[in-house]
Write a protein that holds these residues in place. Sequence first.
Motif, PDB file in Angstrom:
ATOM      1  N   GLN A   1      33.021  32.294  28.789  1.00  0.00           N
ATOM      2  CA  GLN A   1      31.771  33.040  28.677  1.00  0.00           C
ATOM      3  C   GLN A   1      31.669  34.094  29.784  1.00  0.00           C
ATOM      4  O   GLN A   1      32.132  33.881  30.911  1.00  0.00           O
ATOM      5  N   VAL A   2      31.038  35.210  29.457  1.00  0.00           N
ATOM      6  CA  VAL A   2      30.592  36.154  30.476  1.00  0.00           C
ATOM      7  C   VAL A   2      29.229  35.676  30.949  1.00  0.00           C
ATOM      8  O   VAL A   2      28.354  35.364  30.136  1.00  0.00           O
ATOM      9  N   ILE A   3      29.046  35.622  32.269  1.00  0.00           N
ATOM     10  CA  ILE A   3      27.854  34.969  32.798  1.00  0.00           C
ATOM     11  C   ILE A   3      27.338  35.728  34.013  1.00  0.00           C
ATOM     12  O   ILE A   3      28.122  36.298  34.779  1.00  0.00           O
ATOM     13  N   SER A   4      26.024  35.789  34.153  1.00  0.00           N
ATOM     14  CA  SER A   4      25.398  36.372  35.340  1.00  0.00           C
ATOM     15  C   SER A   4      24.638  35.280  36.077  1.00  0.00           C
ATOM     16  O   SER A   4      24.052  34.394  35.459  1.00  0.00           O
ATOM     17  N   ILE A   5      24.647  35.351  37.406  1.00  0.00           N
ATOM     18  CA  ILE A   5      23.932  34.368  38.203  1.00  0.00           C
ATOM     19  C   ILE A   5      23.053  35.069  39.231  1.00  0.00           C
ATOM     20  O   ILE A   5      23.364  36.170  39.701  1.00  0.00           O
ATOM     21  N   ARG A   6      21.920  34.442  39.535  1.00  0.00           N
ATOM     22  CA  ARG A   6      21.109  34.792  40.706  1.00  0.00           C
ATOM     23  C   ARG A   6      21.277  33.636  41.664  1.00  0.00           C
ATOM     24  O   ARG A   6      20.911  32.502  41.353  1.00  0.00           O
ATOM     25  N   ALA A   7      21.876  33.898  42.824  1.00  0.00           N
ATOM     26  CA  ALA A   7      22.337  32.789  43.645  1.00  0.00           C
ATOM     27  C   ALA A   7      22.352  33.142  45.120  1.00  0.00           C
ATOM     28  O   ALA A   7      22.386  34.321  45.502  1.00  0.00           O
ATOM     29  N   LEU A   8      22.338  32.110  45.951  1.00  0.00           N
ATOM     30  CA  LEU A   8      22.688  32.250  47.352  1.00  0.00           C
ATOM     31  C   LEU A   8      24.203  32.268  47.451  1.00  0.00           C
ATOM     32  O   LEU A   8      24.883  31.483  46.784  1.00  0.00           O
ATOM     33  N   TYR A   9      24.732  33.165  48.286  1.00  0.00           N
ATOM     34  CA  TYR A   9      26.182  33.276  48.437  1.00  0.00           C
ATOM     35  C   TYR A   9      26.544  32.986  49.888  1.00  0.00           C
ATOM     36  O   TYR A   9      26.107  33.673  50.802  1.00  0.00           O
ATOM     37  N   PHE A  10      27.360  31.943  50.087  1.00  0.00           N
ATOM     38  CA  PHE A  10      27.746  31.531  51.431  1.00  0.00           C
ATOM     39  C   PHE A  10      29.133  32.009  51.831  1.00  0.00           C
ATOM     40  O   PHE A  10      29.582  31.748  52.947  1.00  0.00           O
ATOM     41  N   GLY A  11      29.830  32.696  50.944  1.00  0.00           N
ATOM     42  CA  GLY A  11      31.161  33.205  51.250  1.00  0.00           C
ATOM     43  C   GLY A  11      32.235  32.402  50.553  1.00  0.00           C
ATOM     44  O   GLY A  11      32.088  31.204  50.295  1.00  0.00           O
ATOM     45  N   SER A  12      33.359  33.073  50.246  1.00  0.00           N
ATOM     46  CA  SER A  12      34.432  32.426  49.488  1.00  0.00           C
ATOM     47  C   SER A  12      35.077  31.279  50.248  1.00  0.00           C
ATOM     48  O   SER A  12      35.735  30.432  49.653  1.00  0.00           O
TER      49      SER A  12
END
Length: 292
Positions: free
Chosen positions: A267-278
């Motif tokens: 699936q193609v998906i969009s998220i609204r998220a906190l990002y802590f780094g890879s």
Amino acid sequence: PSASSLASGQLDFVEDFTGIVTAVTGTSSFTITTAKHGAITINNNSAAFFSPNCATSTFAGCVALNQLASVDAALKSDGTFTLLEYDPLETTASDWIEGVVTLQPTSPTQFEIVANDIFLASTGSLIGTNLSIGNRVGITLQSGALFGVDTKGLNVPVDAITFENASDTSVLRPGQTVAVHLATFTPAPNGTTPASATVDFVGLRFFRVTGDVQSSAPPNVFFIQDLPPFFGTTIQQEVQLNQAIAPQTAPTNYDGVTDASGITGGQVISIRALYFGSGSSVPFTAAKVRTH
């Protein structure tokens, strides 16, 4: 309407609407007004989640005039808005800039953002009309500047503590959205030199990104790949999902599917998220998932 986690009679999410509370009507409704996006009046809801920033997990113990607050709401079929989540950010609103970190900082005290929202003090604003959405801003940490994570009641990985305990820019990553609290502000002197600000607080906030689902393990996680190049990684990244346990934790919202079981590989998906780094044990904590 397409599948979602919205309740019956609700048409769409209005999320992370951040501004100043300009009116409160008992415990039934309030109006929140932004500097750039107008105002909306939102009705209370018995199922609403009130963040850990509140004194108590109730409307009366949380919502107050002149707060800077971030809210999630649902647009109903009758044109009204119903509260889903309320998160007070500051007791009395002052000057803040929210923006995306564009490059990995090379200085322990300086970094740059591109503004995606601006929150102004009601009187005596340092910014005034001297900054627009999309402008670059050079940020300098004031001595003793603090860091924080606006979890909005979501479960977060242990890396959140690392960010909260930071004292320099080493925790910042390209792609993160942060809100900075201004101590000073200098408008851009010309078209090529950005505005500049010194700040006493840097808070990790929610960003939006689109990618592809590599695999899914509902109800707790899925893995996203094919992220934009500025994230600096080509491998899959884990996304944490949340189930509501009122009043302690908030849920991940869904659009295009009713819950995490609808997320599948490819699936193609969009998220609204906190990002802590890879490099984090769990790079993303999702407040919203939307399938395309």
